[in-house]
Design an enzyme around this catalytic site. Structure first.
Site, PDB file in Angstrom:
ATOM      1  NE  ARG A 276     -15.704 -12.873  68.725  1.00 26.02           N
ATOM      2  CZ  ARG A 276     -14.736 -13.786  68.732  1.00 26.02           C
ATOM      3  NH1 ARG A 276     -14.129 -14.076  69.851  1.00 26.02           N
ATOM      4  NH2 ARG A 276     -14.377 -14.391  67.622  1.00 26.02           N
TER       5      ARG A 276
ATOM      6  CG  ASP B 245     -35.429  -8.401  65.801  1.00 23.55           C
ATOM      7  OD1 ASP B 245     -35.905  -8.916  64.765  1.00 23.55           O
ATOM      8  OD2 ASP B 245     -34.219  -8.440  66.087  1.00 23.55           O
TER       9      ASP B 245
END
Length: 847
Positions: free
Chosen positions: A520, A631
């Site tokens: 988170r 990425d």
């Protein structure tokens, strides 16, 4: 299949095959309890005994006030006969069951707030726990969208008793209507399954508890507990299909289903394997589309997904080969069903562990043809989704049993005696061990001070509060020193966990920015008022120590205007927390699609792409040894308050090849849709792999659609392939964002398209360097800026050429407004590159 034939087949199976198809599984423990009733209740050939009936194997204890029972005498239609009575508690109560055989059990709970009971049961707030797991926490029907509640849990009971404790919360009352506790085979839940994104085996499932969320009979009718050896209910899947016409139902006589060693009646009844959904007509031009099921789930939990297959459509072996997707991930490519099962009509199943989609509260399952197999069909018979308990052994919240379950005085005294005895007995050992460690530490510090530098300490996975590096004397004295004073560590500021708690207001949910693959991300504020983005690692995440360490190592030695800055980290209390500069405008992707944010102008898009290219160019050339991001995607390009682009998320980054090498050999990691096909095929990583991914980003910026969108016809699924066909025609303006139509200089667009085309070349050797890409994008910006000061012709583009049919827009998925990528952090490998409801349809072998 014709509906009449379908129903006739089912009726035949029911009348002639029912008794033989449901083999008798005899559970060692079978408690069927109806609460508050004065008499037995019969339901589906099963008899439920009142909880007031004296039994040696079950007891009900209620502390303080007596229980209240109520039986409904009204003629109102109830959801089930089990709901005609209720037991109401004003204080903590518990049901204790004697267990004859340890192992996995069903725990099934029934709740219905009976009207006219003399109590406001709808407002009742209650908590239910076993000795080890929290099943419900502060549940109330006020917040529940339904008239009644049925919950089914699978718990591995490891003692000779199981105690179910019911606790009224917030000075309220609690109630329950019925309870089932029934043994099931331990083999029903394996110890190992395949985790998704990244794909890797995950063990230890036999010790976990599970809550059934969905159990579907695909293409078939409701299956009641009568026709299931373990008393399960299987519902039809139609309401979960994203496109109803995409699936065609098929059914055979259940007696034709032949079980072999892999699957048994306990895994799923033959009624499940005798019906299926397979490819239908989704009203698209190409038959290579997906069947997709969409499920609402709690994004804070991990899910066990079991998929059931049985080839009941083929006439010969090896005629059914297809791909299986969970969320945006290829879970099983080229699934040759008859080969795996051993024959036609033989059940087969596969287990996976997955989170929800990274940017939504949905979990999607899709099947689609494997284009390499030249087969245009796919099939699935059944589907189960079960929530797994979280790290706090809970299915509802973050409070473990120990903080909820009241402890009796005798247990407290016994526990205190154990603690005191243990402390007294081991105090000497602890002191001796501490002395040894102190001496050893002094020796190491002396050695390090002589050698200089800052080497890594071993860091156990989610381990203790050892710092990642040996801190300098100044930082040891004050963990709250400024970033500047900690620059000597070369790793940024070392935050204490308390500082992180203060900065995020104890991880207040209102400060949550989003959830990613690592964990988170919260918005925080430091003691000096600096805004922070705090990424808190999730121990259950597949991304762990390696990504945590890589991120710190990479960003601690990189400083650039177009790279997100790492401020520091915290590794106390088994935590892995990264602290970044706060990026006010979040990820680039959220400004392209999926939100209501204003559309970016063409000049803004060019400037953002240029900024990202500068960051990547610095990675490739600016450091001592080149760094490959691995990425690159629109969710990993963040925008600050001035829309300055910065590249983020270095958890997958790798140092580039040495001077005498051409590539780095490594396992494939990244996000589908952005992966370099050459890297995917050969597992040879180069800087040109980032260039390919950036080419996909360029097309995504222009067309404002996901990199992969499997609901579209096959030639449109992959944005790189689709956009390249238009680019080669010189008609890239036909697929651009409609908000840009008539607002882009043709010369600028042409240069932009040529640059993207070069980036997307099949082979790395044919792609430009990031420096060349940067130069071309800057030139495209110059062309755009030049045109803005000139008088433009009335129509200076080919956006409105008559006779050219525009490509149909992507079909709308349901609400995709939630943003996965948040300010200052990214979603990692789990990021969904497609819409919230579609899994990707990709060729697992690469293009």
């Amino acid at each position: 299949m014709d509906l009449a034939i379908f129903l006739a087949t089912l009726l035949f199976g029911f009348f002639f095959g029912n008794k033989s198809t449901v083999a008798s599984f005899t559970p060692a423990d079978s408690y069927l309890i109806v609460c508050g009733s004065s008499q037995n209740v019969t339901l589906l050939d099963q008899t439920y005994i009142p909880d007031s009936t004296p039994q040696s194997s079950i007891s009900l204890k209620s502390q303080g006030a007596a229980s209240v029972t109520y039986t409904s005498n009204s003629s109102t239609t109830l959801p089930s006969p089990l709901y005609q009575s209720v037991r109401i508690f004003s204080t903590t109560a518990s049901y204790k069951f004697n267990i004859k055989q340890e192992g996995r059990h069903w725990v099934r709970l029934y709740f219905y707030p009976l009207p006219n009971s003399g109590y406001d049961l709808t407002s009742a707030t209650m908590t239910l726990v076993t000795e080890n797991f929290v099943l419900l926490n502060n549940f109330t029907f006020k917040n529940y969208n339904g008239s009644h509640l049925f919950r089914e849990y699978s718990i591995n009971v490891t003692s000779d008793t199981l105690v179910l404790t019911i606790i009224p919360s917030n000075n309220s009352i609690a109630f329950i209507n019925a309870i089932e506790l029934v043994s099931v085979p331990d083999e029903l839940i394996p110890d190992q399954a395949l985790a998704i994104s990244p794909s890797a085996p995950i063990s230890g499932l036999s010790a976990r508890a599970f809550e059934t969320i969905y159990r579907l009979n695909l293409g078939g009718p409701l299956i009641t507990p009568q026709n299931d050896t373990l008393g399960r209910t299987w519902v039809n899947d139609k309401k979960y299909l994203h496109v109803n016409s995409s699936a065609v139902t098929v059914a055979v006589n259940p007696l034709t289903v032949r079980y072999r060693a892999l699957a048994t009646q306990e895994i799923a009844p033959n009624w499940v394997y005798a019906t299926a959904d397979h490819m239908g007509d989704a009203n698209v031009n190409n038959v290579n589309f997906n069947i997709t099921w969409v499920f609402r789930v709690d994004p804070n939990f991990t899910y066990f997904v079991r998929l059931h297959f049985c080839d009941i459509v083929s006439k010969a072996m090896n005629n059914l080969v297809f791909n299986l997707y969970i969320n945006s991930d290829l879970a099983f490519g080229s699934l040759d069903l008859s080969t795996l099962a051993g024959d036609l009509g033989v059940p087969y199943y596969r287990d996976f562990v997955s989170n929800s989609s990274a940017d939504s509260n949905t979990l999607t399952v899709s099947i689609g043809p494997d284009t390499m197999a030249d087969v245009t069909d796919a099939i699935m018979n059944g589907l189960e989704i079960m929530k797994m308990n979280n790290e706090f052994r809970s299915f509802d919240g973050l409070s473990p049993v120990e903080t909820i379950l009241p402890v009796s005085a005798s247990k407290k005294n016994k526990r205190m005696a154990i603690i005191v005895g243990s402390v007294a007995g081991s105090l000497g050992v602890i002191l001796l061990l501490g002395l040894c460690l102190f001496c050893l530490g002094c020796g190491r510090r002396t050695k390090d001070s002589q050698q200089g530098g800052h080497s890594w300490l071993p860091l156990p996975l989610y381990g203790n509060s050892l710092s990642l590096t040996k801190m300098s004397t100044s930082s040891q004295k004050s963990r709250t020193a400024s970033c500047l004073s900690l620059a000597s560590t070369n790793l940024g500021r070392v935050f204490t966990f308390q500082e992180i708690m203060d900065a995020t207001n104890k991880f207040d949910e209102s400060s949550l920015l989003g959830v990613g693959g690592f964990g988170r991300v919260y918005k925080g504020t430091s003691e000096d008022g600096t805004k922070l983005a705090v990424k808190r690692g999730n121990p259950r995440s597949e991304q762990g120590l390696a990504e945590f360490r890589t991120e710190i190592e990479m960003l601690s030695k990189l400083r650039h205007r177009h790279l997100v800055s790492l401020i520091g980290y915290c590794d106390e209390r088994s935590e892995m927390i990264l602290v970044y500069e706060y990026m006010a405008n979040g990820p680039l992707r959220s400004h392209l699609y999926g939100t209501d944010l204003p559309s970016l102008s063409w000049k803004q898009r060019l400037e953002i792409c240029i900024g990202a290219a500068r960051g990547l160019h610095y990675l490739h050339t600016g450091a001592t040894q080149s760094i490959i991001h691995r990425d690159v995607k629109t969710t990993n390009i963040l925008l600050d308050e001035n829309f300055v682009a910065k590249v983020a998320d270095f958890g997958l980054s790798k140092t580039g090849p040495a001077l005498d090498q051409t590539h780095v050999s490594t396992a494939v990691k990244g996000s589908f849709g952005y992966l370099d096909p050459e890297y995917f095929r050969r597992q040879q990583l180069t800087e040109k792999s980032d260039v390919y991914s950036f080419g996909v980003v360029l097309m995504e910026v222009l067309c404002t659609r996901p990199a992969l969108n499997p609901v579209l016809p096959r030639d449109q699924v992959n944005i790189a392939e689709w956009a390249m066909t238009w680019q080669k025609k010189g008609m890239l303006d036909q697929i651009m964002d409609k908000n840009l139509i008539g607002k882009v200089n043709p010369a600028s667009l042409k240069k932009y398209g040529e640059t993207a085309e070069k980036c997307l070349a099949e082979y790395g050797v044919d792609r430009p360097s990031m420096g060349d890409v940067l130069w071309n994008l800057e030139y495209a910006l110059q062309l755009e800026e030049t045109s803005s000061v000139l008088t433009e012709p009335e129509d200076n583009s080919t956006n409105h050429i008559q006779g050219i049919a525009l490509n149909p827009p992507p079909l709308e998925a349901f609400d995709n407004s939630s943003v996965c990528m948040v300010e200052g952090a990214s979603c990692g490998e789990e990021d969904v590159a497609t819409s919230a409801v579609f899994s990707q349809l990709v060729n697992p072998r690469g293009r």
